[in-house]
Design a protein around this motif. Structure first.
Motif, PDB file in Angstrom:
ATOM      1  N   ASP A   1       1.181  -1.248  -0.164  1.00 38.07           N
ATOM      2  CA  ASP A   1       0.070  -0.025  -0.030  1.00 38.07           C
ATOM      3  C   ASP A   1       0.709   1.235  -0.233  1.00 38.07           C
ATOM      4  O   ASP A   1       0.097   2.040  -0.566  1.00 38.07           O
ATOM      5  CB  ASP A   1      -0.886   0.075   1.451  1.00 38.07           C
ATOM      6  N   ILE A   2       2.408   1.204   0.916  1.00 39.70           N
ATOM      7  CA  ILE A   2       2.938   2.312   0.472  1.00 39.70           C
ATOM      8  C   ILE A   2       3.358   2.340  -1.086  1.00 39.70           C
ATOM      9  O   ILE A   2       4.815   1.182  -1.093  1.00 39.70           O
ATOM     10  CB  ILE A   2       3.786   2.329   1.270  1.00 39.70           C
ATOM     11  N   ASP A   3       3.560   3.241  -1.552  1.00 40.21           N
ATOM     12  CA  ASP A   3       4.183   3.274  -2.989  1.00 40.21           C
ATOM     13  C   ASP A   3       4.865   4.153  -3.414  1.00 40.21           C
ATOM     14  O   ASP A   3       4.438   5.191  -3.925  1.00 40.21           O
ATOM     15  CB  ASP A   3       3.370   2.708  -4.353  1.00 40.21           C
ATOM     16  N   VAL A   4       6.144   3.836  -3.291  1.00 42.23           N
ATOM     17  CA  VAL A   4       7.241   5.006  -3.488  1.00 42.23           C
ATOM     18  C   VAL A   4       7.301   5.807  -4.596  1.00 42.23           C
ATOM     19  O   VAL A   4       7.485   6.228  -4.868  1.00 42.23           O
ATOM     20  CB  VAL A   4       8.241   4.696  -2.608  1.00 42.23           C
ATOM     21  N   GLY A   5       7.068   4.361  -5.571  1.00 39.05           N
ATOM     22  CA  GLY A   5       6.836   5.102  -6.700  1.00 39.05           C
ATOM     23  C   GLY A   5       8.134   3.445  -7.883  1.00 39.05           C
ATOM     24  O   GLY A   5       9.510   3.899  -7.034  1.00 39.05           O
ATOM     25  N   GLU A   6       8.063   3.481  -8.873  1.00 39.49           N
ATOM     26  CA  GLU A   6       8.912   2.572  -9.684  1.00 39.49           C
ATOM     27  C   GLU A   6      10.054   2.588  -9.857  1.00 39.49           C
ATOM     28  O   GLU A   6      11.046   1.604  -9.686  1.00 39.49           O
ATOM     29  CB  GLU A   6       7.733   1.915 -10.101  1.00 39.49           C
TER      30      GLU A   6
ATOM     31  N   SER B   1      12.585   8.582   0.769  1.00 46.88           N
ATOM     32  CA  SER B   1      12.471   7.112  -0.052  1.00 46.88           C
ATOM     33  C   SER B   1      11.844   7.299  -1.206  1.00 46.88           C
ATOM     34  O   SER B   1      11.168   6.495  -1.496  1.00 46.88           O
ATOM     35  CB  SER B   1      12.166   6.080   0.778  1.00 46.88           C
ATOM     36  N   SER B   2      11.391   8.599  -2.285  1.00 45.70           N
ATOM     37  CA  SER B   2      10.212   8.938  -2.836  1.00 45.70           C
ATOM     38  C   SER B   2      10.534   9.472  -4.182  1.00 45.70           C
ATOM     39  O   SER B   2      10.327  10.774  -4.167  1.00 45.70           O
ATOM     40  CB  SER B   2       8.666   9.182  -2.287  1.00 45.70           C
ATOM     41  N   TRP B   3      10.011   8.711  -5.337  1.00 40.93           N
ATOM     42  CA  TRP B   3      10.007   9.936  -6.415  1.00 40.93           C
ATOM     43  C   TRP B   3       8.897   9.311  -7.305  1.00 40.93           C
ATOM     44  O   TRP B   3       8.454   8.622  -7.995  1.00 40.93           O
ATOM     45  CB  TRP B   3      10.886   9.446  -7.537  1.00 40.93           C
ATOM     46  N   ALA B   4       7.102  10.003  -6.709  1.00 39.60           N
ATOM     47  CA  ALA B   4       6.679   9.029  -6.922  1.00 39.60           C
ATOM     48  C   ALA B   4       5.299  10.001  -7.238  1.00 39.60           C
ATOM     49  O   ALA B   4       5.366  11.495  -7.379  1.00 39.60           O
ATOM     50  CB  ALA B   4       5.815   8.326  -5.938  1.00 39.60           C
ATOM     51  N   ASN B   5       4.562  10.131  -8.456  1.00 35.21           N
ATOM     52  CA  ASN B   5       3.693  11.153  -9.453  1.00 35.21           C
ATOM     53  C   ASN B   5       2.493  11.304  -8.367  1.00 35.21           C
ATOM     54  O   ASN B   5       1.675  12.419  -7.909  1.00 35.21           O
ATOM     55  CB  ASN B   5       3.412  10.553 -10.496  1.00 35.21           C
ATOM     56  N   PRO B   6       1.759  10.115  -7.777  1.00 36.18           N
ATOM     57  CA  PRO B   6       0.715  10.556  -6.930  1.00 36.18           C
ATOM     58  C   PRO B   6       0.487  11.357  -6.428  1.00 36.18           C
ATOM     59  O   PRO B   6      -0.524  11.425  -4.793  1.00 36.18           O
ATOM     60  CB  PRO B   6      -0.638   9.225  -6.602  1.00 36.18           C
ATOM     61  N   ILE B   7       1.687  12.228  -5.780  1.00 36.80           N
ATOM     62  CA  ILE B   7       1.973  12.447  -4.234  1.00 36.80           C
ATOM     63  C   ILE B   7       0.696  13.802  -4.042  1.00 36.80           C
ATOM     64  O   ILE B   7       0.405  14.396  -5.090  1.00 36.80           O
ATOM     65  CB  ILE B   7       2.867  12.984  -4.092  1.00 36.80           C
ATOM     66  N   GLY B   8      -0.005  13.872  -2.979  1.00 38.94           N
ATOM     67  CA  GLY B   8      -0.744  14.850  -2.377  1.00 38.94           C
ATOM     68  C   GLY B   8      -2.114  14.085  -3.216  1.00 38.94           C
ATOM     69  O   GLY B   8      -3.292  14.619  -3.190  1.00 38.94           O
ATOM     70  N   SER B   9      -2.386  13.264  -3.248  1.00 41.77           N
ATOM     71  CA  SER B   9      -3.691  12.528  -3.810  1.00 41.77           C
ATOM     72  C   SER B   9      -4.377  11.960  -2.423  1.00 41.77           C
ATOM     73  O   SER B   9      -5.090  10.724  -3.135  1.00 41.77           O
ATOM     74  CB  SER B   9      -3.549  11.252  -5.355  1.00 41.77           C
ATOM     75  N   GLY B  10      -3.538  11.397  -1.406  1.00 39.58           N
ATOM     76  CA  GLY B  10      -5.193  11.387  -0.588  1.00 39.58           C
ATOM     77  C   GLY B  10      -4.203   9.254  -0.204  1.00 39.58           C
ATOM     78  O   GLY B  10      -4.909   9.172  -0.168  1.00 39.58           O
TER      79      GLY B  10
END
Length: 348
Positions: free
Chosen positions: A95-100, A314-323
């Protein structure tokens, strides 16, 4: 990538074998009798990624930081004599998706390795002990503000005496001992002390990397605890781009967890000294850690060599801020990073 005959070859590590999932570790240990009334902490310096711990087949908790040690309080679960500790490490993205593409987990550089590196230890301490120590340098007044979180596991208040020495790591010459006294209530307590460094205290920057050690000791009627914290007397400001009121020009490079021989970052200082020697030979003074945070050894070496470090969650994820759950994870991870490494003068 290279596109040849409609076949794409990505420019990142291509391991022949991968272990994605749960890796299990188990060890039998013997606990001495004098640990019965102690607080016992299990430290796993750099698990990758989610760790779950059992003591004598009782599950005691789970942690999932990619940046800081996983520390478990096992006091209530171990007993005198023979005990078993079981650790499961799971490197799957859940559930914690830091981005592939995050360099904390991707095969671009570090690889999504599985297991634990660095320190694995059990430490016994008293029922009153330091949980966290933050040092805030004051360059103008040549002192440091020490804010300590103290845990009291007893059911009543205790009087605790605090004492501190500061010394340069280069010569170990101690400054004058300073002392304080506080009443420590059950649970967590916040205490604040001002340690005067003296007019001859040396500042820290890239040209003069003067690293101090602060030895802070807590003594109560029942327990004692001592921590040694590295710090530097320096003030780094965004406004005007200055360190210790002198203009600074950050000449930097990128560090994307590039460890192709092992796939995981070193937890000893020697390898980091090699990296920083190359960085400085090219006239650089600054490193950005892209979408990951290195182990403590990287900060220790940078402190001694005068290198400024910018670390990231530890994240490079696009959906940050989307809840999504990654939002809270980023806040939690940032607080964990500052708590673990924020006293290092190289952490700017």
């Amino acid at each position: 990538y290279i596109d040849s005959a409609n076949v794409r070859f990505p420019f990142w590590l291509q391991p022949e074998k991968k272990n994605t999932g749960a890796a299990w570790y188990r060890k039998e240990i013997s606990v001495p009798a004098d640990w019965e009334d102690k607080t016992v902490l299990l430290t796993l310096e750099r698990p990758h990624w989610e760790s779950t711990v059992w003591v004598n087949d009782t599950q005691i908790g789970m942690q999932n930081s990619l940046a800081v040690p996983h520390i478990y309080d096992v006091s209530s679960f171990i007993k005198e004599g023979e005990n078993s500790i079981t650790i499961r490490v799971d490197n799957r993205t859940k559930d914690i998706d830091v981005g592939e593409n995050s360099h904390s987990i991707s095969d671009h550089t570090q690889s999504n390795w599985n297991g634990i590196v660095g320190e694995i230890s059990l430490k016994a301490m008293g029922k009153i002990f330091f949980d966290n120590i933050k040092i805030f340098p004051n360059v103008e007044d040549k002192n440091v503000i020490v804010k300590a979180t103290v845990n009291n596991s007893f059911s009543d208040k205790k009087i605790a005496k605090f004492s501190a020495y500061a010394s340069l790591k280069k010569n170990s010459k101690k400054s004058k001992k300073q002392s304080w006294k506080f009443e420590i209530s059950p649970g967590k307590n916040e205490v604040e002390m001002i340690y005067n460094m003296g007019d001859d205290a040396l500042l820290w920057d890239e040209f003069n990397p003067n690293v101090y050690e602060l030895m802070l000791t807590l003594d109560s009627e029942r327990d004692a605890d001592t921590h040694v914290i590295d710090f530097g007397l320096r003030e780094f400001k965004i406004e005007g781009s200055v360190i210790n009121d002198r203009p600074i020009f950050l000449r930097g490079t990128l560090e994307c967890a590039i460890f192709p021989l092992t796939g995981y970052p070193p937890t000893e200082t020697e390898y980091w000294e090699k990296i920083y020697t190359a960085v400085k030979a090219h006239g650089l003074n600054h490193i950005r850690f892209h979408s990951w945070c290195p182990p403590n050894a990287a900060f220790e070496a940078a402190d001694e060599m005068g290198v400024y470090l910018q670390v990231e969650c530890s994240s490079w994820a696009n959906p940050i801020g989307s809840g999504l759950p990654i939002d809270q994870y980023i806040w939690d991870e940032s607080e964990r990073i500052v708590k673990e490494y924020g006293n290092h003068p190289s952490f700017v």
